[in-house]
Design a protein around this motif. Structure first.
Motif, PDB file in Angstrom:
ATOM      1  N   SER A  12       0.892  -1.069  -0.131  1.00 42.03           N
ATOM      2  CA  SER A  12       0.035   0.189   0.050  1.00 42.03           C
ATOM      3  C   SER A  12       0.860   1.086  -0.018  1.00 42.03           C
ATOM      4  O   SER A  12       1.919   0.978   0.159  1.00 42.03           O
ATOM      5  CB  SER A  12      -0.896   0.123   1.246  1.00 42.03           C
ATOM      6  OG  SER A  12      -0.197   0.307   2.451  1.00 42.03           O
ATOM      7  N   ILE A  14       3.089   4.371   0.062  1.00 44.17           N
ATOM      8  CA  ILE A  14       4.261   4.938  -0.566  1.00 44.17           C
ATOM      9  C   ILE A  14       5.128   3.656  -1.198  1.00 44.17           C
ATOM     10  O   ILE A  14       5.782   3.843  -2.408  1.00 44.17           O
ATOM     11  CB  ILE A  14       5.114   5.742   0.200  1.00 44.17           C
ATOM     12  CG1 ILE A  14       4.485   6.901   0.916  1.00 44.17           C
ATOM     13  CG2 ILE A  14       6.582   6.063  -0.315  1.00 44.17           C
ATOM     14  CD1 ILE A  14       5.046   7.388   1.936  1.00 44.17           C
ATOM     15  N   ARG A  34       3.761  -8.431   4.191  1.00 47.13           N
ATOM     16  CA  ARG A  34       2.845  -9.075   5.116  1.00 47.13           C
ATOM     17  C   ARG A  34       1.724 -10.077   4.398  1.00 47.13           C
ATOM     18  O   ARG A  34       1.497 -11.152   4.263  1.00 47.13           O
ATOM     19  CB  ARG A  34       2.120  -8.128   6.142  1.00 47.13           C
ATOM     20  CG  ARG A  34       1.741  -8.744   7.335  1.00 47.13           C
ATOM     21  CD  ARG A  34       2.006  -7.953   8.554  1.00 47.13           C
ATOM     22  NE  ARG A  34       1.279  -6.590   8.540  1.00 47.13           N
ATOM     23  CZ  ARG A  34       1.303  -5.900   9.609  1.00 47.13           C
ATOM     24  NH1 ARG A  34       1.674  -6.033  10.652  1.00 47.13           N
ATOM     25  NH2 ARG A  34       0.807  -4.587   9.322  1.00 47.13           N
ATOM     26  N   ASP A  52       5.835 -10.984   8.477  1.00 46.25           N
ATOM     27  CA  ASP A  52       5.460  -9.883   9.576  1.00 46.25           C
ATOM     28  C   ASP A  52       6.992  -9.855  10.153  1.00 46.25           C
ATOM     29  O   ASP A  52       7.533 -10.542  10.827  1.00 46.25           O
ATOM     30  CB  ASP A  52       4.489 -10.415  10.659  1.00 46.25           C
ATOM     31  CG  ASP A  52       4.329  -9.364  11.615  1.00 46.25           C
ATOM     32  OD1 ASP A  52       4.995  -8.438  11.910  1.00 46.25           O
ATOM     33  OD2 ASP A  52       3.204  -9.651  12.612  1.00 46.25           O
ATOM     34  N   LEU A  53       7.418  -8.440   9.878  1.00 45.63           N
ATOM     35  CA  LEU A  53       8.784  -8.039  10.346  1.00 45.63           C
ATOM     36  C   LEU A  53       9.115  -7.925  11.686  1.00 45.63           C
ATOM     37  O   LEU A  53      10.321  -7.876  12.088  1.00 45.63           O
ATOM     38  CB  LEU A  53       9.297  -6.682   9.442  1.00 45.63           C
ATOM     39  CG  LEU A  53       9.119  -6.959   8.069  1.00 45.63           C
ATOM     40  CD1 LEU A  53       9.312  -5.260   7.563  1.00 45.63           C
ATOM     41  CD2 LEU A  53      10.262  -7.618   7.441  1.00 45.63           C
ATOM     42  N   ASN A  84      10.870   0.117   3.598  1.00 50.63           N
ATOM     43  CA  ASN A  84       9.896   1.150   3.563  1.00 50.63           C
ATOM     44  C   ASN A  84       8.742   0.907   4.434  1.00 50.63           C
ATOM     45  O   ASN A  84       8.119   2.022   5.244  1.00 50.63           O
ATOM     46  CB  ASN A  84       9.267   1.366   2.309  1.00 50.63           C
ATOM     47  CG  ASN A  84       7.929   1.734   2.330  1.00 50.63           C
ATOM     48  OD1 ASN A  84       7.797   2.856   2.134  1.00 50.63           O
ATOM     49  ND2 ASN A  84       6.722   0.965   2.259  1.00 50.63           N
ATOM     50  N   GLY A  86       6.592   0.473   7.826  1.00 48.13           N
ATOM     51  CA  GLY A  86       6.712   1.301   8.987  1.00 48.13           C
ATOM     52  C   GLY A  86       5.368   1.467   9.865  1.00 48.13           C
ATOM     53  O   GLY A  86       4.448   0.912   9.200  1.00 48.13           O
ATOM     54  N   THR A 135      12.414   7.074   6.589  1.00 41.90           N
ATOM     55  CA  THR A 135      12.573   7.539   7.809  1.00 41.90           C
ATOM     56  C   THR A 135      11.368   8.686   8.158  1.00 41.90           C
ATOM     57  O   THR A 135      10.538   8.319   7.179  1.00 41.90           O
ATOM     58  CB  THR A 135      13.997   8.149   8.211  1.00 41.90           C
ATOM     59  OG1 THR A 135      13.927   8.569   9.632  1.00 41.90           O
ATOM     60  CG2 THR A 135      14.478   9.197   7.546  1.00 41.90           C
ATOM     61  N   TYR A 152       6.739   7.103  17.972  1.00 45.17           N
ATOM     62  CA  TYR A 152       7.272   7.289  16.361  1.00 45.17           C
ATOM     63  C   TYR A 152       8.638   8.142  16.178  1.00 45.17           C
ATOM     64  O   TYR A 152       9.376   7.476  15.631  1.00 45.17           O
ATOM     65  CB  TYR A 152       5.975   7.781  15.748  1.00 45.17           C
ATOM     66  CG  TYR A 152       6.110   7.750  14.172  1.00 45.17           C
ATOM     67  CD1 TYR A 152       6.004   6.534  13.294  1.00 45.17           C
ATOM     68  CD2 TYR A 152       6.400   9.003  13.538  1.00 45.17           C
ATOM     69  CE1 TYR A 152       6.112   6.329  12.135  1.00 45.17           C
ATOM     70  CE2 TYR A 152       6.615   9.061  12.241  1.00 45.17           C
ATOM     71  CZ  TYR A 152       6.458   7.913  11.285  1.00 45.17           C
ATOM     72  OH  TYR A 152       6.697   7.659  10.129  1.00 45.17           O
ATOM     73  N   LYS A 156      12.047   6.675  14.892  1.00 48.03           N
ATOM     74  CA  LYS A 156      12.643   6.922  13.560  1.00 48.03           C
ATOM     75  C   LYS A 156      13.937   7.632  13.782  1.00 48.03           C
ATOM     76  O   LYS A 156      14.972   7.290  12.938  1.00 48.03           O
ATOM     77  CB  LYS A 156      11.930   7.915  12.916  1.00 48.03           C
ATOM     78  CG  LYS A 156      10.493   7.156  12.274  1.00 48.03           C
ATOM     79  CD  LYS A 156      10.796   6.226  11.042  1.00 48.03           C
ATOM     80  CE  LYS A 156       9.394   5.873  10.415  1.00 48.03           C
ATOM     81  NZ  LYS A 156       9.736   4.905   9.273  1.00 48.03           N
ATOM     82  N   GLY A 183       7.706  13.169   3.012  1.00 45.29           N
ATOM     83  CA  GLY A 183       6.752  14.180   3.021  1.00 45.29           C
ATOM     84  C   GLY A 183       5.719  13.840   3.935  1.00 45.29           C
ATOM     85  O   GLY A 183       5.620  12.716   4.637  1.00 45.29           O
ATOM     86  N   VAL A 185       2.178  12.370   3.455  1.00 47.90           N
ATOM     87  CA  VAL A 185       1.628  11.856   2.497  1.00 47.90           C
ATOM     88  C   VAL A 185       0.165  11.205   2.720  1.00 47.90           C
ATOM     89  O   VAL A 185       0.217  10.563   3.515  1.00 47.90           O
ATOM     90  CB  VAL A 185       2.579  10.642   1.924  1.00 47.90           C
ATOM     91  CG1 VAL A 185       2.115  10.230   0.449  1.00 47.90           C
ATOM     92  CG2 VAL A 185       4.250  10.931   1.788  1.00 47.90           C
ATOM     93  N   THR A 187      -1.801   8.297   2.844  1.00 47.83           N
ATOM     94  CA  THR A 187      -1.735   7.103   2.931  1.00 47.83           C
ATOM     95  C   THR A 187      -2.701   6.528   4.098  1.00 47.83           C
ATOM     96  O   THR A 187      -3.066   7.390   4.910  1.00 47.83           O
ATOM     97  CB  THR A 187      -0.389   6.641   2.984  1.00 47.83           C
ATOM     98  OG1 THR A 187       0.265   6.967   4.144  1.00 47.83           O
ATOM     99  CG2 THR A 187       0.452   7.071   2.094  1.00 47.83           C
ATOM    100  N   LYS A 188      -2.817   5.256   4.212  1.00 47.86           N
ATOM    101  CA  LYS A 188      -3.532   4.492   5.141  1.00 47.86           C
ATOM    102  C   LYS A 188      -2.947   5.123   6.590  1.00 47.86           C
ATOM    103  O   LYS A 188      -3.657   5.218   7.400  1.00 47.86           O
ATOM    104  CB  LYS A 188      -3.162   3.024   5.130  1.00 47.86           C
ATOM    105  CG  LYS A 188      -4.015   2.177   6.017  1.00 47.86           C
ATOM    106  CD  LYS A 188      -3.684   0.695   5.311  1.00 47.86           C
ATOM    107  CE  LYS A 188      -2.334   0.367   5.956  1.00 47.86           C
ATOM    108  NZ  LYS A 188      -1.961  -1.251   5.452  1.00 47.86           N
TER     109      LYS A 188
END
Ligand SMILES: NC(=O)c1ccc[n+]([C@@H]2O[C@H](COP(=O)([O-])OP(=O)(O)OC[C@H]3O[C@@H](n4cnc5c(N)ncnc54)[C@H](OP(=O)(O)O)[C@@H]3O)[C@@H](O)[C@H]2O)c1
Length: 230
Positions: A12, A14, A34, A52-53, A84, A86, A135, A152, A156, A183, A185, A187-188
Motif C-alpha cells: 500500500s 508509498i 505481510r 511480519d517483520l 519502507n 513502517g 525514515t 514514532y 525513527k 513528506g 503523504v 496514505t493509510k
C-alpha cells in the motif's frame, strides 16, 4: 543492465507507488510484504508474502527465499534495498497516557526491522549496492517543535542512528546508504491526510534515490531534496 530492487511494505501507500516507479523504470522488483494487496499482485512481480517483520520467522523466510533466487541466478545482487515498511500509532496524548507497549511495537517495525532486513540481505549487498531507509522528519531532534508521539519519533530517530552505525560497518564495502523523509503523504498511515499523494511522493523519492552516490552517503533527505538537520 536491469537493476534488482527489493522493497518492504509494498502492499500500500508509498511502498506500492515506489514499486510502480521502479517497474516503469524497467527494474526487476522483489516485494516483501505481510499480505499482498490486489493492486500489488496485479503488477506481476516477485512477491514474498506472509512476512511480519516483527517475528523471527520472517527473517528465516527472507533468507530462504533469497537463497533460492541466488541458486538460480549467478552472481545475484541487490542494487537497491528500500526499507519502507513502517508503523505510526497515532499518539496525540499527554506523556502520562503514553502506551509503552505501543512504543515497543513502533521500535520493532521502524528501527529493528529495517536493520534486520538489511542484515539478512547483506550477502547480496555488494559494491555499488544502495540501501534507502524510509525514515521521517519526526525523527529529527532539532525539528521537534511540538513534542508528543514518543514511540514514532524515537523509533525513527533510532533508525537514523542505527543506519549511521551500519554505514560505518558496510560503507567500506562500497555500499551507499541514505535516509529519506517521504513528506506528509496521503496514505493509510495518515488516514489519507497530507500534502502529497503517494504518486507524487514516490516520484520525488525515486529521483532522490537515483542520485545516491558515495559523495552523498548517509544524508538525511527531505522530500524537496534539501537536507534535514539531525
Ligand atoms: N505517510 C506519511 O505522511 C509518512 C511520513 C513520514 C514517514 N512515512 C514513512 O513512510 C513509510 C511508508 O508508510 P505509508 O505512509 O506508505 O503507510 P502505509 O500505507 O501504512 O504503509 C506502511 C507499510 O508498512 C507495512 N508494515 C507495517 N507493519 C509491518 C510489519 N509488522 N511487518 C511487515 N510490514 C509491515 C504495512 O503492511 P500492511 O499493508 O500489511 O499493513 C504497509 O505496507 C513508513 O516507513 C512510514 O513511517 C510516512
Amino acid at each position: 543492465m536491469q537493476k534488482t530492487i527489493v522493497i518492504t511494505g509494498a502492499s500500500s501507500g508509498i511502498g506500492l507507488e515506489l514499486t510502480k516507479r521502479h517497474i516503469e523504470n524497467k527494474d526487476s522488483v522483489i516485494a516483501i510484504v505481510r499480505k499482498a494487496s490486489t493492486e500489488l499482485k496485479e503488477l506481476n512481480i516477485q512477491i514474498l508474502e506472509g512476512v511480519d517483520l516483527t517475528t523471527n520467522e520472517a527473517y528465516q523466510r527472507i533468507e530462504n527465499f533469497f537463497t533460492g533466487i541466488a541458486k538460480e541466478k549467478d552472481n545475484f545482487k541487490i542494487d537497491l534495498l528500500i526499507n519502507n515498511a513502517g508503523l505510526f500509532l497515532n499518539e496525540e496524548v499527554p506523556f502520562d497516557e503514553t502506551s509503552f507497549d505501543n512504543m515497543r511495537k513502533q521500535f520493532e517495525v521502524n528501527t529493528i526491522a529495517p536493520l534486520r532486513v538489511t542484515s539478512t540481505l547483506l550477502p547480496y549487498l555488494i559494491k555499488d549496492s544502495k540501501v534507502a531507509m524510509i525514515t521521517s522528519k519526526m525523527g529529527s531532534i532539532s525539528d521537534n517543535g511540538f513534542g508528543g508521539y514518543y514511540g514514532y519519533r524515537m523509533s525513527k530517530c533510532a533508525l537514523n542512528m542505527g543506519t549511521m552505525s551500519l554505514s560505518k560497518a558496510i560503507g567500506q564495502r562500497g555500499i551507499t546508504l541514505g535516509l529519506f523523509h517521504p513528506g506528509f503523504v496521503q496514505t493509510k498511515m495518515t488516514s489519507n491526510q497530507g500534502d502529497l499523494t503517494p504518486t507524487e511522493s514516490s516520484q520525488r523519492l525515486f529521483d532522490s534515490m537515483s542520485k545516491m552516490n558515495k559523495e552523498n552517503n548517509m544524508k538525511y533527505w527531505d522530500i524537496d531534496g534539501s537536507l534535514i538537520h539531525w
